[in-house]
Design an enzyme around this catalytic site. Structure first.
Site, PDB file in Angstrom:
ATOM      1  N   LYS A  75      26.497  18.573  49.322  1.00 29.64           N
ATOM      2  CA  LYS A  75      26.891  17.560  50.294  1.00 29.64           C
ATOM      3  C   LYS A  75      28.241  17.971  50.891  1.00 29.64           C
ATOM      4  O   LYS A  75      29.166  18.358  50.162  1.00 29.64           O
ATOM      5  CB  LYS A  75      27.001  16.197  49.607  1.00 29.64           C
ATOM      6  CG  LYS A  75      26.975  15.014  50.562  1.00 29.64           C
ATOM      7  CD  LYS A  75      26.600  13.761  49.818  1.00 29.64           C
ATOM      8  CE  LYS A  75      26.416  12.590  50.764  1.00 29.64           C
ATOM      9  NZ  LYS A  75      25.856  11.417  50.062  1.00 29.64           N
TER      10      LYS A  75
ATOM     11  N   ASP B  89     -10.126 -16.318  41.097  1.00 29.06           N
ATOM     12  CA  ASP B  89      -9.254 -15.170  40.821  1.00 29.06           C
ATOM     13  C   ASP B  89      -7.819 -15.584  40.514  1.00 29.06           C
ATOM     14  O   ASP B  89      -7.083 -14.834  39.872  1.00 29.06           O
ATOM     15  CB  ASP B  89      -9.264 -14.192  42.000  1.00 29.06           C
ATOM     16  CG  ASP B  89     -10.437 -13.223  41.916  1.00 29.06           C
ATOM     17  OD1 ASP B  89     -11.088 -13.178  40.861  1.00 29.06           O
ATOM     18  OD2 ASP B  89     -10.699 -12.529  42.905  1.00 29.06           O
TER      19      ASP B  89
ATOM     20  N   PHE C  93      -1.588  -8.345  48.834  1.00 30.55           N
ATOM     21  CA  PHE C  93      -1.094  -7.018  48.504  1.00 30.55           C
ATOM     22  C   PHE C  93      -0.455  -6.323  49.698  1.00 30.55           C
ATOM     23  O   PHE C  93       0.272  -5.345  49.532  1.00 30.55           O
ATOM     24  CB  PHE C  93      -2.219  -6.161  47.916  1.00 30.55           C
ATOM     25  CG  PHE C  93      -2.931  -6.824  46.770  1.00 30.55           C
ATOM     26  CD1 PHE C  93      -2.252  -7.681  45.911  1.00 30.55           C
ATOM     27  CD2 PHE C  93      -4.284  -6.619  46.552  1.00 30.55           C
ATOM     28  CE1 PHE C  93      -2.902  -8.309  44.862  1.00 30.55           C
ATOM     29  CE2 PHE C  93      -4.938  -7.239  45.498  1.00 30.55           C
ATOM     30  CZ  PHE C  93      -4.247  -8.088  44.655  1.00 30.55           C
TER      31      PHE C  93
ATOM     32  N   HIS D 108      19.693   8.628  57.686  1.00 28.62           N
ATOM     33  CA  HIS D 108      21.134   8.530  57.942  1.00 28.62           C
ATOM     34  C   HIS D 108      21.697   9.852  58.460  1.00 28.62           C
ATOM     35  O   HIS D 108      22.824   9.889  58.949  1.00 28.62           O
ATOM     36  CB  HIS D 108      21.883   8.083  56.684  1.00 28.62           C
ATOM     37  CG  HIS D 108      21.586   8.881  55.458  1.00 28.62           C
ATOM     38  ND1 HIS D 108      20.410   8.765  54.761  1.00 28.62           N
ATOM     39  CD2 HIS D 108      22.314   9.821  54.792  1.00 28.62           C
ATOM     40  CE1 HIS D 108      20.423   9.586  53.713  1.00 28.62           C
ATOM     41  NE2 HIS D 108      21.559  10.236  53.719  1.00 28.62           N
TER      42      HIS D 108
ATOM     43  N   ARG E  60     -14.131 -12.462  56.776  1.00 28.29           N
ATOM     44  CA  ARG E  60     -13.910 -11.081  56.331  1.00 28.29           C
ATOM     45  C   ARG E  60     -15.144 -10.209  56.632  1.00 28.29           C
ATOM     46  O   ARG E  60     -15.015  -9.047  57.018  1.00 28.29           O
ATOM     47  CB  ARG E  60     -13.552 -11.034  54.852  1.00 28.29           C
ATOM     48  CG  ARG E  60     -14.616 -11.596  53.925  1.00 28.29           C
ATOM     49  CD  ARG E  60     -14.186 -11.594  52.461  1.00 28.29           C
ATOM     50  NE  ARG E  60     -15.176 -12.269  51.635  1.00 28.29           N
ATOM     51  CZ  ARG E  60     -15.686 -11.776  50.514  1.00 28.29           C
ATOM     52  NH1 ARG E  60     -15.286 -10.596  50.070  1.00 28.29           N
ATOM     53  NH2 ARG E  60     -16.570 -12.452  49.808  1.00 28.29           N
TER      54      ARG E  60
ATOM     55  N   GLU F 292      -0.449   0.555  48.283  1.00 27.34           N
ATOM     56  CA  GLU F 292      -0.378  -0.134  49.589  1.00 27.34           C
ATOM     57  C   GLU F 292       0.794   0.324  50.442  1.00 27.34           C
ATOM     58  O   GLU F 292       0.691   0.388  51.666  1.00 27.34           O
ATOM     59  CB  GLU F 292      -0.316  -1.652  49.377  1.00 27.34           C
ATOM     60  CG  GLU F 292      -1.598  -2.256  48.835  1.00 27.34           C
ATOM     61  CD  GLU F 292      -1.696  -2.212  47.320  1.00 27.34           C
ATOM     62  OE1 GLU F 292      -2.746  -2.630  46.774  1.00 27.34           O
ATOM     63  OE2 GLU F 292      -0.722  -1.753  46.664  1.00 27.34           O
TER      64      GLU F 292
ATOM     65  N   LEU G  56      14.970   4.189  52.994  1.00 30.74           N
ATOM     66  CA  LEU G  56      14.610   5.433  52.323  1.00 30.74           C
ATOM     67  C   LEU G  56      13.292   5.336  51.565  1.00 30.74           C
ATOM     68  O   LEU G  56      12.887   4.269  51.120  1.00 30.74           O
ATOM     69  CB  LEU G  56      15.739   5.846  51.377  1.00 30.74           C
ATOM     70  CG  LEU G  56      17.049   6.223  52.087  1.00 30.74           C
ATOM     71  CD1 LEU G  56      18.150   6.490  51.072  1.00 30.74           C
ATOM     72  CD2 LEU G  56      16.853   7.446  52.987  1.00 30.74           C
TER      73      LEU G  56
ATOM     74  N   LEU H  46      24.631  14.452  45.442  1.00 35.22           N
ATOM     75  CA  LEU H  46      25.428  13.231  45.491  1.00 35.22           C
ATOM     76  C   LEU H  46      24.726  12.122  46.278  1.00 35.22           C
ATOM     77  O   LEU H  46      24.236  12.353  47.382  1.00 35.22           O
ATOM     78  CB  LEU H  46      26.794  13.513  46.123  1.00 35.22           C
ATOM     79  CG  LEU H  46      27.680  14.513  45.368  1.00 35.22           C
ATOM     80  CD1 LEU H  46      28.972  14.754  46.144  1.00 35.22           C
ATOM     81  CD2 LEU H  46      27.974  14.029  43.955  1.00 35.22           C
TER      82      LEU H  46
ATOM     83  N   SER I  57     -14.692  -5.620  49.419  1.00 38.64           N
ATOM     84  CA  SER I  57     -14.259  -7.020  49.522  1.00 38.64           C
ATOM     85  C   SER I  57     -13.741  -7.343  50.919  1.00 38.64           C
ATOM     86  O   SER I  57     -13.968  -8.434  51.442  1.00 38.64           O
ATOM     87  CB  SER I  57     -13.167  -7.322  48.489  1.00 38.64           C
ATOM     88  OG  SER I  57     -13.685  -7.313  47.177  1.00 38.64           O
TER      89      SER I  57
END
Length: 620
Positions: A242, A424, A392, A72, A318, A366, A120, A182, A345
């Site tokens: 600020k 799973d 994930f 910003h 995979r 992640e 952010l 602030l 995996s």
């Protein structure tokens, strides 16, 4: 010791940057001049003394990088680049206008911005990726600087990035926390408790330096100290106010995101007297001195060898993806792979074993992994392939969204999708991944259904000038295509057809194989069906689908290992929305799944061969 003239000049430039920030936000009647003012001295010291860069060549790969995590504060960033000569200062008053690239938060529409910020908590991860590339891939001396707001330090992703930076000893990285006390609606949790910030940064393995962020002398000394470290990254904890330097506004709540209004003229006049622009001599910007290796860039990135399957053995997509990634690495030195501790995996381990120096283990973080991948991929030098379970990847949805705003070329590979993963259970089953990824602008979504198409999807992904999602599956699948089959983005494949087909089935992955089984059962009942393998869910091959449906008495069945919302079904139905005479049935997972054997789960949730055959019979 820095001479007084340098300090005075940088103080004057800081106030000039404040003026530009006020004037730009006045012109747009929106923006964040008070947040800009708190970081004015930080910006002045970085852009006009510390950083080595070229305003006429902002994306020089050997130049220092700057990331404004507190996006910003774009007006003061734009002001710094304008004062450095990147574009005319007069253009600053076009801030936030529809026909200007000086947007409310920075995006790479501007050639001096590497990554979009404003959501952010992400900038430090992007900076970690840039610093990792500089230290371990480019083996270069360029440095990376990232300014964070104190408010965004409540975001967990920030601390994922702190952990990553220290683990990989990114001594070429310097974070600066603008502790201006602030937030938007309240003071920040720690306000001006710089000692707690210092302890936290130190605990995460960084070198903390606490300074008065409005004191140019202290900032210069801190950046010099940071540049001399050899074993860890630095975090400068800058106590600021600020609205610093703004009369009646400094350190006052309720000025966040507001132009100064009727207080602007008085403050500009006061600041102009401090700047005395007529006598201000701007310092020479330090020239780019670092070197980066030249990468051999081929027009087309190719697998080092084509798919080579005899069709006798079933192969998981995979695994085939891992094989293809290793082949890409052999033929292309700028392909990079990242994983979140799932490499055995996802089979990115094949790339790690072959090219350990081009593999980044990001562990179970992640959001930071995606940020690092986006940072590595900046300046068009490296192509990042990111890996984890598809479920994930959704944890990093906002990072992926910001990657799209950054026009990143990162390739996301999500394995273990759908109920077909088996025992799973639902926490590991991506059943909403396409619903998210299809909304990402300009992304290509691949859904390979055998080893050959999986290898080609990886190759096509590497050559696509944008982001990609590849959904790979856990079960082993039979080989459907010849090794020399040609695949294209946005082109589906018809895998079963005859001249007397009575219905079209559209599927992908495990449900494509179930559809093929169903077609054999239906064939025994004298009912032939046409089966379409989507290959890319986005962009979708409307023409092939519509042609198939029209040839099969306008009957269509869509079956997917995904929730009914947002997946293959809605993609196909949206593509055919202008058709009024098609009879459509849709099979998908309609509830939260549970653990079980893959075949049991496909049956329980109505997407196996038997349910497909029954659905076709109902359509007839």
């Amino acid at each position: 010791m820095t001479d007084n003239n340098t300090v005075t000049t940088l103080e004057r430039i800081a106030n000039l940057l404040r003026i530009h920030s006020i004037e730009a936000t006045q012109a747009s009647n929106s923006g964040h001049p008070t947040s800009c003012s708190s970081m004015a001295e930080i910006t002045s010291v970085l852009f006009f003394n510390v950083m080595h860069y070229d305003p006429k060549d902002p994306r020089n790969p050997a130049a220092d990088r700057f990331v404004l995590s507190k996006g910003h504060c774009a007006p003061i960033l734009y002001a710094a680049w304008a004062e450095a000569g990147a574009f005319p200062v007069a253009d600053l008053k076009n801030l936030r206008k529809i026909d200007s690239d000086l947007e409310g938060h920075p995006t790479p529409r501007l050639n001096f911005i590497d990554v979009a910020t404003g959501s952010l908590g992400q900038g430090l991860g992007f900076a970690c990726g840039m610093a990792y590339a500089g230290k371990y891939f480019d083996h270069s001396d360029y440095r990376v600087y990232c300014v964070l707001g104190d408010g965004e330090c409540s975001e967990g992703s920030v601390w994922e990035s702190f952990a990553f930076g220290s683990f990989y000893k990114l001594n070429n990285l310097c974070a600066i926390i603008d502790v201006n006390r602030l937030g938007q609606s309240d003071p920040t949790p720690l306000q001006h408790d710089t000692e707690t910030y210092r302890k936290r940064v130190d605990a995460f393995g960084w070198h903390p330096i606490v300074v008065d962020g409005q004191n140019v002398n202290q900032l210069l000394a801190a950046f010099k100290e940071a540049s001399e470290l050899t074993d860890k990254p630095t975090c400068i904890i800058a106590k600021t106010f600020k609205g610093s330097g703004l009369k009646g506004i400094e350190d006052e709540l309720d000025w966040h995101g507001k132009p100064l209004g009727d207080k602007a003229a008085e403050n500009i006049a006061h600041l102009r007297a401090l700047v005395d622009e007529a006598t201000l001599v701007r310092p020479q910007i330090p020239k780019v001195t670092a070197k980066v290796p030249e990468l051999k860039k081929d027009k087309q990135i190719k697998l080092s060898s084509p798919p080579n399957y005899d069709g006798k053995k079933e192969i998981a997509t995979r695994l085939a993806h891992g094989t293809a990634l290793e082949k890409l690495g052999k033929g292309c030195e700028y392909v990079i792979a990242l994983d979140g501790d799932t490499k055995n995996s996802t089979f990115s381990i094949k790339f790690r074993d072959a090219f350990p120096n081009r593999f980044v283990e990001c562990y179970i973080a992640e959001q930071n992994m995606v940020q690092v991948a986006i940072g590595i991929a900046t300046r068009q030098r490296y192509i990042s392939f990111v890996h984890t379970f598809a479920a994930f990847l959704i944890r990093a949805a906002d990072q992926i969204r910001m990657g799209a705003i950054s026009f990143t070329r990162v390739k996301y590979v999500g394995s273990h999708a759908g109920v077909s993963i088996g025992e799973d259970g639902p926490s590991q089953m991506a059943l909403e991944d396409f619903a998210f990824f299809r909304t990402v602008p300009n992304i290509v979504c691949f859904y390979p259904s055998d080893a050959v198409s999986a290898e080609r999807a990886v190759e096509l992904a590497a050559n696509y000038d944008g982001a990609v999602y590849i959904r790979t599956s856990r079960p082993n699948f039979q080989i459907l295509y010849k090794n020399d089959e040609v695949f294209e983005i946005g082109k589906a494949k018809i895998v079963v057809e005859s001249s007397n087909d009575v219905c079209t089935i559209v599927a992908g992955g495990v449900t494509l194989h179930e559809a093929i089984k169903a077609s054999e059962k239906l064939k025994g009942l004298g009912k032939a069906v046409r089966i379409v393998d989507l290959f890319t869910v986005k962009p979708i091959d409307r023409d092939t689908i519509l042609k198939a449906v029209n040839a099969t008495q306008n009957r269509l069945l869509i079956v997917e290992d995904h929730y009914s919302e947002g997946g293959l079904g809605e993609a196909v139905m949206a593509a055919l929305a202008d058709q009024t005479n098609i009879k459509i049935a849709h099979l998908a997972v309609l509830e939260v799944a549970r653990s079980g054997k893959p075949a049991e789960l496909l049956s329980k949730y109505g997407i196996d061969a038997e349910h497909i055959a029954n659905a076709v019979e109902k359509l007839l």
